[in-house]
Every structure is written in C-alpha cells, then in structure tokens.
Design a protein around this motif. Structure first.
Motif, short mmCIF file in Angstrom:
data_model
loop_
_atom_site.label_atom_id
_atom_site.label_comp_id
_atom_site.label_asym_id
_atom_site.label_seq_id
_atom_site.Cartn_x
_atom_site.Cartn_y
_atom_site.Cartn_z
N ILE A 260 0.86 -1.19 0.00
CA ILE A 260 0.00 0.00 0.00
C ILE A 260 0.90 1.24 0.00
N VAL A 261 0.78 2.03 -1.04
CA VAL A 261 1.60 3.25 -1.15
C VAL A 261 0.76 4.42 -0.62
N GLY A 262 1.18 5.00 0.52
CA GLY A 262 0.46 6.14 1.09
C GLY A 262 -0.27 5.76 2.36
N GLY A 263 -0.02 6.53 3.42
CA GLY A 263 -0.66 6.28 4.71
C GLY A 263 -1.62 7.39 5.08
N VAL B 140 2.31 -0.84 4.59
CA VAL B 140 1.99 0.54 4.22
C VAL B 140 3.29 1.35 4.20
N LEU B 141 3.54 2.02 3.09
CA LEU B 141 4.72 2.88 2.96
C LEU B 141 4.25 4.33 2.87
N GLU B 142 4.64 5.15 3.84
CA GLU B 142 4.20 6.55 3.88
C GLU B 142 5.41 7.47 3.84
N ARG B 143 5.34 8.42 2.92
CA ARG B 143 6.47 9.32 2.67
C ARG B 143 6.77 10.26 3.85
N ARG B 144 5.72 10.73 4.52
CA ARG B 144 5.90 11.73 5.58
C ARG B 144 6.10 11.09 6.94
N ASP B 145 6.37 11.92 7.96
CA ASP B 145 6.48 11.36 9.31
C ASP B 145 5.09 11.30 9.97
N GLN C 109 -1.47 15.52 11.66
CA GLN C 109 -1.90 16.91 11.89
C GLN C 109 -2.41 17.61 10.66
N ARG C 110 -2.37 16.94 9.51
CA ARG C 110 -2.77 17.58 8.26
C ARG C 110 -4.28 17.89 8.30
N GLN C 111 -4.62 19.19 8.27
CA GLN C 111 -6.03 19.62 8.37
C GLN C 111 -6.76 19.38 7.08
N CYS D 93 -2.44 4.54 -2.89
CA CYS D 93 -3.30 5.39 -2.05
C CYS D 93 -2.49 6.64 -1.76
N ASP D 94 -1.75 7.11 -2.76
CA ASP D 94 -0.75 8.15 -2.54
C ASP D 94 -1.23 9.55 -2.93
N GLY D 95 -2.54 9.74 -2.98
CA GLY D 95 -3.09 11.09 -3.10
C GLY D 95 -2.93 11.68 -4.49
N PHE D 96 -3.39 12.91 -4.61
CA PHE D 96 -3.46 13.58 -5.91
C PHE D 96 -2.09 13.79 -6.55
N VAL E 223 -4.74 28.44 2.01
CA VAL E 223 -5.56 28.61 0.80
C VAL E 223 -5.53 27.30 0.02
N LEU E 224 -6.70 26.84 -0.41
CA LEU E 224 -6.79 25.57 -1.15
C LEU E 224 -7.42 25.79 -2.51
N PRO E 225 -6.78 25.27 -3.54
CA PRO E 225 -7.38 25.38 -4.87
C PRO E 225 -8.58 24.44 -4.97
N PRO F 250 -13.97 19.12 -5.63
CA PRO F 250 -13.91 20.34 -4.82
C PRO F 250 -14.63 20.06 -3.50
N PRO F 251 -14.17 20.64 -2.37
CA PRO F 251 -14.68 20.20 -1.06
C PRO F 251 -16.13 20.60 -0.74
N THR F 252 -16.79 21.34 -1.60
CA THR F 252 -18.13 21.85 -1.28
C THR F 252 -19.15 20.74 -1.01
N LYS G 127 -17.12 15.25 -0.09
CA LYS G 127 -17.11 13.88 -0.61
C LYS G 127 -15.73 13.20 -0.65
N GLY G 128 -14.63 13.94 -0.63
CA GLY G 128 -13.32 13.34 -0.93
C GLY G 128 -12.95 12.17 -0.02
N LEU G 129 -13.01 12.38 1.27
CA LEU G 129 -12.65 11.33 2.22
C LEU G 129 -13.63 10.16 2.12
N LEU H 36 -15.29 9.17 -0.53
CA LEU H 36 -14.99 8.38 -1.73
C LEU H 36 -13.78 7.48 -1.49
N ALA H 37 -12.78 8.02 -0.81
CA ALA H 37 -11.58 7.23 -0.51
C ALA H 37 -11.97 6.00 0.33
N ALA H 38 -12.83 6.21 1.33
CA ALA H 38 -13.26 5.09 2.19
C ALA H 38 -14.07 4.08 1.38
P1 RFL Z 1 -4.26 11.67 1.09
O1 RFL Z 1 -4.94 12.02 2.36
O2 RFL Z 1 -3.74 12.75 0.23
O3 RFL Z 1 -3.08 10.66 1.47
C1 RFL Z 1 -2.10 10.27 0.54
C2 RFL Z 1 -0.86 9.88 1.30
O4 RFL Z 1 0.12 9.38 0.41
C3 RFL Z 1 1.37 9.87 0.80
N1 RFL Z 1 2.29 9.78 -0.37
C4 RFL Z 1 3.29 8.88 -0.49
N2 RFL Z 1 3.72 7.92 0.34
C5 RFL Z 1 4.78 7.15 -0.07
N3 RFL Z 1 5.42 7.35 -1.26
C6 RFL Z 1 5.03 8.30 -2.13
N4 RFL Z 1 5.65 8.47 -3.28
C7 RFL Z 1 3.91 9.13 -1.75
N5 RFL Z 1 3.25 10.16 -2.34
C8 RFL Z 1 2.27 10.54 -1.49
C9 RFL Z 1 1.10 11.28 1.28
O5 RFL Z 1 2.12 11.78 2.14
C10 RFL Z 1 -0.23 11.07 2.00
O6 RFL Z 1 -0.05 10.76 3.37
O7 RFL Z 1 -5.22 10.78 0.15
P2 RFL Z 1 -6.35 9.70 0.55
O8 RFL Z 1 -5.84 8.74 1.58
O9 RFL Z 1 -6.88 9.20 -0.73
O10 RFL Z 1 -7.47 10.53 1.31
C11 RFL Z 1 -8.23 11.49 0.62
C12 RFL Z 1 -8.64 12.63 1.57
O11 RFL Z 1 -7.51 13.10 2.26
C13 RFL Z 1 -9.32 13.79 0.79
O12 RFL Z 1 -10.16 13.29 -0.21
C14 RFL Z 1 -10.18 14.66 1.73
O13 RFL Z 1 -9.39 15.32 2.67
C15 RFL Z 1 -10.97 15.68 0.91
N6 RFL Z 1 -11.74 16.62 1.72
C16 RFL Z 1 -12.96 16.29 2.27
N7 RFL Z 1 -13.46 15.05 2.11
C17 RFL Z 1 -14.61 14.70 2.71
O14 RFL Z 1 -15.07 13.56 2.53
N8 RFL Z 1 -15.33 15.54 3.53
C18 RFL Z 1 -14.88 16.79 3.76
O15 RFL Z 1 -15.52 17.50 4.54
C19 RFL Z 1 -13.68 17.22 3.11
N9 RFL Z 1 -13.19 18.44 3.33
C20 RFL Z 1 -11.22 17.88 1.97
C21 RFL Z 1 -11.98 18.77 2.79
C22 RFL Z 1 -10.00 18.27 1.45
C23 RFL Z 1 -9.53 19.52 1.71
N10 RFL Z 1 -8.30 19.86 1.13
C24 RFL Z 1 -7.17 20.18 1.90
C25 RFL Z 1 -8.09 19.63 -0.28
C26 RFL Z 1 -11.52 20.01 3.08
C27 RFL Z 1 -10.30 20.40 2.54
C28 RFL Z 1 -9.87 21.76 2.90
#
Ligand code: RFL
Ligand code: PHB
Length: 401
Positions: A7-10, A30-35, A41-43, A158-161, A267-269, A294-296, A299-301, A303-305
């Motif tokens: 699993i790439v990304g924690g 699980v391999l996670e790049r950050r500490d 603490q990531r908001q 699972c390494d995010g955008f 600020v978030l795009p 977009p966070p309005t 849905k992001g979290l 969908l991931a779950a």
């Molecule tokens: P993450 O959380 O970005 O985690 C990806 C992880 O992968 C690591 N990584 C690597 N690790 C190893 N090797 C590499 N090469 C790597 N490259 C990256 C990263 O360090 C990171 O730890 O993705 P994941 O797990 O898919 O989770 C997705 C959610 O974090 C995201 O969709 C939500 O935060 C979106 N979102 C919201 N979702 C909701 O369901 N409800 C909300 O109310 C909501 N509000 C939001 C949000 C996202 C926001 N931002 C910052 C865009 C509000 C905001 C402001």
C-alpha cells in the motif's frame, strides 16, 4: 521484504485499507512518505457519511468516533439573506452524517495498525513501481537513508493527488478528466464555538462562505477567495469581518460570529479530476490518487473510504474463493460512485460560489436552484441523498438493458 498487498500512502485510504485487509487475514505493508506527526496533523475533511462510519467501525476504528463524533441531521443553506434548513433524516428515510475530523480518523487508524497490524513505515517514500503487468510487482522506496525493495502480489496506490502510482498506468490506457475552478478557499481553524449546531453553506453577493466545526469549542471556517490569494493578505480581523458579511441575514440584523484565536490558515485550490481506469494489471488506484472533488460536497474522504471498502472485499473474495471477479469489477464499481460524487460536488460548488465572470443570468440561475431546494421536497431530497451518501453495495446503477 515480501507482502501480499503493498500500500503506497498512509492517508485515510491506505490506512483504512490496511485495517480491512488485516481483519480479512490478508497481509499488507503501508509505505508513507511523511512522518507520523505530519500525517496526523494535516487539516482536511470533517464530514463522514454513514457508509464511511460503518467502514471505520468494521475496521475496529469506531470507538472514539462513537464517543466524540457529532451526529448531524441536516445543514443550513443561507441565500437571499435568509436561512433554509435541509433535514436529512426526514428527506432520506433516516440518513445522517458525522462531524469527526480526518486528523482523528487518521490517528485512530495509525494507533490500531501500530498495535497489532502489519508494517506501517513512515519516512518511506516510494520511488518506483515495476512489473505492474507481472504476477510479482516490485516497489522501490527510500527509507532510513537507503533504497529498499518490497515485492508483492498487488500494489495499491493510495498516494493522493500528487502521488506517483497513477503514472504506472500507461498513458495509452489512462484518461484523466479535469476541471479547475476560478476560485479557491481560504480555510481557518479557530478556537471559537461553532456558529450554529449544524454546518452553514452560504451563497452571498460577496462570494461563498462555509461555517463548519471540529468540536464544541473549535470552528472550521472557509471563505471563497480569488485563485492565487496569499493568506498573508488576510489578517484575522479581515477574515472575521468577511465571514460576518457573507453569513449575515435579515432575520437577525447585527448578528456576529463569536471570534477566537486563529490556529491555522491556508488557501486551497478547487479542482475536479477523475482518472480512468482505476486499475492496471496488479496495480490499483484508490482515493485521491484516482479522483479529487472540490470540497463543497464533503465527498473526498468518503470516496476514498468507499474505494478501499470495495477493494478490501474484492481481495477477501479472491482469498476465500480464488475468484478475481470482484477485483476485475473494482474500477467500474468505484467509478459509478465517483462520477455521482463528481456531479454532486460540481453542482454544490457552482450553485454556491460567485464566478469572477458571473453575470446576472448566472446569479438568477443559482438563486432559482436554491429557491427550488427551499420549496420542493423533491429538490431538497436530491441534495440530502447525495450529501448523506449512497449506501455501499448500492452503486448508482445505469440502464438495465
Ligand atoms: P491523502 O490524504 O492525500 O493521502 C495520501 C498519502 O500518500 C502519501 N504519499 C506517499 N507515500 C509514499 N510514497 C510516495 N511516493 C507518496 N506520495 C504521497 C502522502 O504523504 C499522504 O499521506 O489521500 P487519501 O488517503 O486518498 O485521502 C483522501 C482525503 O484526504 C481527501 O479526499 C479529503 O481530505 C478531501 N476533503 C474532504 N473530504 C470529505 O469527505 N469531507 C470533507 O468534509 C472534506 N473536506 C477535503 C476537505 C479536502 C480539503 N483539502 C485540503 C483539499 C476540506 C479540505 C480543505
Ligand atoms: C470541513 O469541516 O472541513 C468541511 C465540511 C464540509 C465541507 C468541506 C469541509 O463541505
């Protein structure tokens, strides 16, 4: 080192997947790049759908959520300087959402995984994934000052955008659909009690505002700002004044938010993006690695779950029966839900924000849509069903023939 699922990304997707696999008796690393502190603490997100709460409970991570999570039965819409409440259980046959911060979800999952799960390595950056189309993919990563190798049966990105695993799907078979919105969000965390006991989504002539919360004493507040905004141009008082102006109603003239110390500001795009398919050979994509919204729509979290719940079930099915049928269906199963969430997030975003190129026609359409939600139970139910989320196992089905 060898494992069944690398699993790439924690973040929430990777951590929840590891727990669900652990419960099914399937080993993973699980391999996670950050500490650890950074990840904890990531908001980010704050709203959990029923299906996400169910998945966290199934993963054994529901105890603190059940104690400390705030159950919300609706949201408030503010527009035309008036308020309208959308009552979720009444409109959806009993569905609701939970306010429980992503930071807390991540802390709970990390604690569980470190106590009895497979390896979860921090400061472990994945550099390459090789052999996606072979039975034995190889993951190379940097850890403790040297390059190391993990062989596995499957890799899940699972390494995010900004992750690297998406790039393993060859460009010849990969399509990414994208939208960038002409505005961003300025988000703050403040030591101030929430404005109201539910979230407030406000359409105003000055732009969008959202009043959310993290706990009974901590608020999370957002303002629409132009792309490229520097948070330094927004001293705390300016933010509070603008929130007061955008959240103002005629029913409570002179109303003000209770102010408190601002402990985070960023600020978030705003973007939408979907990559199809979410699988190539033995490599799968899940969560933000495959799609963002977009966070309005909150849905992001969620969908991931949903992605990792579908994927964990598919791995368990393979393990129990030897059938790869569910794994083969993974991408299509998830993309149905993803596109529904993309549509809803786009709908909420464009209905509530002020486009810099907006004219009176656009505003008329927005207000008409908001009026419709305030006056038609059907229109309100459409919003409520989408916001509270589809139950898992009920994909947004298409035509039957
Ligand atoms: P993450 O959380 O970005 O985690 C990806 C992880 O992968 C690591 N990584 C690597 N690790 C190893 N090797 C590499 N090469 C790597 N490259 C990256 C990263 O360090 C990171 O730890 O993705 P994941 O797990 O898919 O989770 C997705 C959610 O974090 C995201 O969709 C939500 O935060 C979106 N979102 C919201 N979702 C909701 O369901 N409800 C909300 O109310 C909501 N509000 C939001 C949000 C996202 C926001 N931002 C910052 C865009 C509000 C905001 C402001
Ligand atoms: C949040 O609390 O961070 C939050 C809530 C709802 C949204 C987006 C963000 O739509």
């Amino acid at each position: 080192m060898h494992t069944t699922v690398a699993i790439v990304g924690g973040g929430p997707a990777g951590l929840l997947l590891a727990r669900l696999l652990h419960n099914a008796g399937i080993d993973s690393v699980v391999l996670e790049r950050r500490d650890r502190a950074y990840v904890e603490q990531r908001q980010r997100a704050g709203i959990l759908e029923q299906a996400t709460v169910d998945a966290l409970r199934a993963a054994g991570a529901g105890a603190r959520l059940d104690r400390e999570g705030l159950v919300h039965d609706g949201i408030e819409l503010r527009f035309r300087r008036r308020t309208h409440r959308v009552d979720f259980p009444a409109l959806t046959g009993g569905r609701r959402v939970w306010v429980y911060a992503q930071t807390e979800v991540v802390k709970d999952l990390i604690a569980l995984q470190l106590s009895d799960g497979g390896p979860l390595l921090f400061d472990a950056e994945v550099l390459t994934v090789e052999g996606a189309a072979t039975p034995r993919p190889v993951v190379r990563y940097a850890h403790e000052g040297r390059e190391q190798t993990l062989t596995c049966d499957y890799v899940v990105g699972c390494d995010g955008f900004h992750g690297i695993v998406r790039g393993v799907v060859p460009e010849s078979v990969r399509t990414t659909h994208e939208r960038t919105y002409p505005y961003s969000w300025l988000g703050i965390l403040a030591e101030a009690p929430p404005v109201y006991d539910e979230l407030i989504y406000a359409h105003s002539e000055r732009g969008f505002a959202l009043a959310s919360m993290r706990s009974p004493t901590v608020s999370r507040l957002y303002l629409q700002v132009p792309n490229g905004t520097d948070p330094a141009d927004w001293p705390d008082e300016r933010i509070w004044d603008e929130l007061d102006a955008r959240l103002a109603t005629d029913t409570e003239p002179g109303w003000r938010l209770e102010r408190g110390a601002v402990t985070a500001k960023s600020v978030l795009p705003m973007r939408s993006s979907v990559t199809e398919p979410m699988r190539h050979g033995r490599v799968f994509l899940a969560g933000d690695a495959a799609h963002i919204v977009p966070p309005t729509g909150a849905k992001g979290l969620n969908l991931a779950a949903a992605d990792v719940t579908v994927l964990a079930r598919a791995f368990a099915h393979l393990d129990r029966t030897g059938s790869a049928e569910l794994l083969d269906a993974y991408s299509d199963t998830c993309l149905r839900r993803v596109w529904r969430a993309e549509h809803f997030s786009y709908f909420m975003t464009t209905m509530l924000h002020t486009d810099p190129a907006q004219d009176g026609f656009d505003t008329g359409l927005q207000l008409s849509q908001l009026d419709r939600i305030a006056t038609s139970p059907h229109a309100a139910a459409e919003l409520a069903e989408n916001y509270t989320g589809l139950p898992l196992g009920v994909p947004a089905a298409g035509p039957s023939s």
